[in-house]
Scaffold this motif. Structure first.
Motif, PDB file in Angstrom:
ATOM      1  N   ASP A 100       0.813  -1.221   0.000  1.00  0.00           N
ATOM      2  CA  ASP A 100       0.000   0.000   0.000  1.00  0.00           C
ATOM      3  C   ASP A 100       0.844   1.268   0.000  1.00  0.00           C
TER       4      ASP A 100
ATOM      5  N   GLU B 189       1.567   9.955  -1.296  1.00  0.00           N
ATOM      6  CA  GLU B 189       0.906  11.255  -1.409  1.00  0.00           C
ATOM      7  C   GLU B 189       1.817  12.292  -2.046  1.00  0.00           C
TER       8      GLU B 189
ATOM      9  N   GLU C 249      -2.707  14.316  -1.850  1.00  0.00           N
ATOM     10  CA  GLU C 249      -3.540  13.473  -2.698  1.00  0.00           C
ATOM     11  C   GLU C 249      -2.826  12.140  -2.909  1.00  0.00           C
ATOM     12  N   GLN C 250      -3.541  11.016  -2.741  1.00  0.00           N
ATOM     13  CA  GLN C 250      -2.941   9.696  -2.870  1.00  0.00           C
ATOM     14  C   GLN C 250      -2.865   9.262  -4.331  1.00  0.00           C
TER      15      GLN C 250
ATOM     16  N   THR D 279       0.171   2.718  -3.575  1.00  0.00           N
ATOM     17  CA  THR D 279      -1.133   3.333  -3.849  1.00  0.00           C
ATOM     18  C   THR D 279      -1.461   4.470  -2.894  1.00  0.00           C
ATOM     19  N   GLU D 280      -0.898   4.439  -1.684  1.00  0.00           N
ATOM     20  CA  GLU D 280      -1.173   5.490  -0.701  1.00  0.00           C
ATOM     21  C   GLU D 280      -0.102   6.570  -0.677  1.00  0.00           C
TER      22      GLU D 280
ATOM     23  N   THR E  54      -3.417   6.224  -5.448  1.00  0.00           N
ATOM     24  CA  THR E  54      -4.620   5.382  -5.564  1.00  0.00           C
ATOM     25  C   THR E  54      -4.397   4.152  -6.454  1.00  0.00           C
ATOM     26  N   GLU E  55      -5.208   3.121  -6.179  1.00  0.00           N
ATOM     27  CA  GLU E  55      -5.175   1.901  -6.984  1.00  0.00           C
ATOM     28  C   GLU E  55      -5.675   2.154  -8.397  1.00  0.00           C
ATOM     29  N   LYS E  56      -6.582   3.100  -8.541  1.00  0.00           N
ATOM     30  CA  LYS E  56      -7.101   3.403  -9.880  1.00  0.00           C
ATOM     31  C   LYS E  56      -5.977   3.846 -10.805  1.00  0.00           C
ATOM     32  N   ARG E  57      -5.116   4.732 -10.340  1.00  0.00           N
ATOM     33  CA  ARG E  57      -3.983   5.187 -11.160  1.00  0.00           C
ATOM     34  C   ARG E  57      -3.026   4.030 -11.442  1.00  0.00           C
TER      35      ARG E  57
END
Length: 417
Positions: A355, A361, A366-367, A358-359, A369-372
């Motif tokens: 993590d 910052e 702003e993280q 994905t975490e 993220t898993e989407k990115r």
């Protein structure tokens, strides 16, 4: 006849002497002499007054000069004492950069305080001996005592602040040493970034520790029949305790693969590691973990998961998660883990990560993220594993900017050949 001073001419006219070419009578002459005598007396009085004024001014200036000298001497004593105090505590701090025991720090601080107290006594004796008291124009004794008391209060406060500073320095040095030990443990547990090639599988990894050491780790091992075991985990918390838990997990993994060998499964491995972490962490530390066994003959990947982010599989430009449920390691004395198996094809790309990726910052908190990460991995899935790894690391670095890592970042990219 020479020209007469205008002031003298006016005085003579007041006495009735208009014509100065002839001598006056006796009476007028006596008046003139009396007036001149009076004028001289006034001049003498003015000169005497001026002399007394000058004498008084000289005495006042001398007293003021002596007072300024006394204040200068007291200030010099204060500055010297402060400098000596800073030297004392700097020497104490320098001698305890990496304290072996808390007792060493306390002993050093006590010695520094005693030396500082001696310097303070010297300062007070110097201040007491400074010009004052009965000296003409010097400040009253009560004012001097008050000034000395104020110096004492300020220097004692300075000493207390320096003592706290020394304690803080020792704690920071101890923490720094702990973090260095934790990082060294992590480096021993994590493989290098070199590309790993096995039958039908090629892997590339990246591990980047945070400024405050975290608990990421990953490893791989060859199993019988050409199988390959990969394990990735993340311990809760930071510092040397997390590194110790990581070491316990690595040791349990090594013991399991050594003694179980052919019969080792991903789910069984997590059960054995769970017992070890439960005993070591006392439920204060948990670990998320994903264990996978790649079988080149069957072209399968068997996965068991203990609360870790699901790995990604990209096939034909489509991303899917390899899901398997399970609680984090160390949460309970015993736990069951289910495994799932997926068939792989040539050209498939796999991604394991913690993590910390994905975490991560940026400056705006702003993280990533898993989407990115999912979209990014999909775009580089056709690259060689080491190229895909480098592209992901570069993208995360650009996103983070100048901000330091708050957590370790670990990722492993694999490609089926």
């Amino acid at each position: 006849m020479a020209e007469i001073d205008p002031l003298l001419a006016r005085q003579l006219r007041r006495l009735g002497l208009e014509d100065l070419s002839e001598p006056p009578d006796r009476e007028t002459w006596q008046k003139v002499v009396a007036r001149i005598s009076e004028h001289y007396r006034h001049v003498a009085d003015d000169r005497s007054l001026l002399t007394r004024s000058l004498d008084l001014s000289t005495n006042e200036m001398g007293a003021l000069h002596r007072k300024l000298q006394a204040e200068r001497d007291r200030l010099r004593s204060v500055v010297v004492a402060i400098g000596d105090a800073l030297t004392i505590f700097h020497d104490a701090a320098s001698s305890q950069v990496e304290p072996a025991r808390p007792l060493d720090v306390d002993s050093t601080i006590s010695m520094a305080k005693r030396r500082f107290a001696a310097k303070l006594s010297d300062l007070l004796s110097l201040s007491g001996a400074a010009p004052g008291g009965d000296a003409p124009g010097a400040p009253p004794a009560s004012d001097a005592d008050e000034a000395i008391h104020e110096v004492r209060v300020q220097l004692v406060a300075l000493g207390d602040r320096l003592v706290q500073l020394l304690h803080d320095t020792a704690e920071r040095a101890s923490l720094k040493k702990q973090l260095e030990v934790a990082r060294a443990v992590q480096q021993m547990l994590v493989p290098s970034d070199d590309v790993i090639e096995r039958r039908s599988l090629r892997l590339a990894s990246h591990f980047q520790p945070a400024a405050e050491c975290g608990g990421d780790w990953w490893t791989f091992h060859d199993l019988p029949d050409g199988k390959l075991l990969t394990v990735i985990g993340d311990v809760t918390g930071h510092g040397i305790s997390s590194a110790i838990i990581t070491g316990a997990a690595k040791a349990a993994c090594d013991v399991a693969r050594t003694f179980v060998r052919e019969e080792l499964s991903a789910a069984q491995l997590l059960r054995l590691m769970n017992c070890s972490i439960f005993e070591a962490g006392k439920q204060k530390y948990l670990m998320t973990c994903a264990a996978c066994i790649f079988d080149p003959e069957a072209r399968t990947l068997t996965l068991a998961n203990a609360g870790h982010p699901f790995p990604y599989l990209v096939r034909n430009n489509t991303v899917r998660q390899l899901a398997a449920q399970g609680s984090p390691l160390g949460a309970a004395s015993s736990a069951e883990y289910a495994s799932s198996t997926v068939h792989l094809e040539g050209g498939d790309a796999l991604l394991w990560f913690t993590d910390g990726v994905t975490e991560c910052e940026n400056a705006s908190s702003e993280q990533f993220t898993e989407k990115r990460l999912r979209a990014l991995f999909q775009s580089v899935a056709t690259y060689a594993p080491e190229e895909a790894r480098d592209a992901i690391v570069a993208a995360v670095s650009r996103f983070r900017g100048e901000r330091s890592l708050d957590d370790d970042m670990t990722l492993v990219v694999a490609r089926v050949l």
